[in-house]
Enzyme design. Sequence first.
Site, mmCIF file in Angstrom:
data_model
loop_
_atom_site.group_PDB
_atom_site.id
_atom_site.type_symbol
_atom_site.label_atom_id
_atom_site.label_comp_id
_atom_site.label_asym_id
_atom_site.label_seq_id
_atom_site.Cartn_x
_atom_site.Cartn_y
_atom_site.Cartn_z
ATOM 1 C CG HIS A 233 -1.895 1.127 1.261
ATOM 2 N ND1 HIS A 233 -1.574 2.348 1.801
ATOM 3 C CD2 HIS A 233 -3.172 1.241 0.819
ATOM 4 C CE1 HIS A 233 -2.605 3.166 1.695
ATOM 5 N NE2 HIS A 233 -3.580 2.513 1.103
ATOM 6 C CD GLU A 273 -8.259 -3.269 8.003
ATOM 7 O OE1 GLU A 273 -8.392 -2.210 7.369
ATOM 8 O OE2 GLU A 273 -9.206 -3.897 8.499
ATOM 9 C CG HIS A 275 -3.827 1.762 5.403
ATOM 10 N ND1 HIS A 275 -4.742 1.235 6.271
ATOM 11 C CD2 HIS A 275 -4.278 1.461 4.161
ATOM 12 C CE1 HIS A 275 -5.711 0.639 5.595
ATOM 13 N NE2 HIS A 275 -5.444 0.746 4.311
#
Length: 299
Positions: A233, A273, A275
């Site tokens: 990402h 998650e 980022h």
Amino acid sequence: MNLPDPPSVEEIPVGDEKDGPYGIASGADGALWLTFAGSGRITRLAPGGGLRTYALDAPGCRPTVITPGPDGALWFTRHGDHRIGRVTVDGDSTSFPLPTPDSGPFGIAAGPDGALWFTETRTDRVGRITVAGEVTEFGLPGTAPGAFPSAITAGPDGALWCTLNQADAIGRVTVDGEVTTYPLPTSGAAPVGITSDGTALWFVEIGAGRIGRISVDGAIEEFPLPDPAARPHAVVAPAPGECWFTEWGANRVGRLTGDGEITEYDLPTPASEPHGITSGPDGALWAALETGGVARIVP
């Protein structure tokens, strides 16, 4: 043969899943600054401890990517209400509207001209904002509609470089607004994060599970990750010839050297998650975890 010790990885809670920590940057004050995309707040984290959170004027403004500005403040995109935000190291914030409605600003970076440059995902434009709040927008000629310009960074050649997520391409924009695009070899690459190591540009392909490198003359190399579904990402290059990146789909951070060697490290909490990622003032790598924390990685 003695192998080097793996880096230490520590997770620090800074909020909860509703806050959704997303972007992270090092400020001029020696602290880490995060965007809380879910709750519309900006948070300051001192590396040695100490957390301060500042609410923005619109809880649904969805602050996204954040970067240090040339004026000592932090600048960030407000994807939810299509504005550019600014917060001082004392927590005073303001924001500036964009000329084009519903533009969806996402990436932002300081340019070599003393201004901030940002992408508009929904209108196929790149924008420039001065520290006084004056905005200029540039289209992307030669690019099909829906290119979805995403992350942006200052390159070593005095231009701005951005990912064109839905066009599977990398864009180069001069400070005068001249645009060149470089198609990627892999279809469905969907590049997102991009950074400079002072010599070349590194980017991540969230759709293809690859890390890419592009020279300032447009030569492209791609490095497949062991897990094609890792969904890399964001990316940062703390030193020439290497980059670190987050793997949103695989719950890891990874390191890639210029000779193609990839090393990956699992994060302690499952499905955290990861980022945004940045080099911290303490020499560590810091990643924002959308479930409510940050990861500190000491190489």
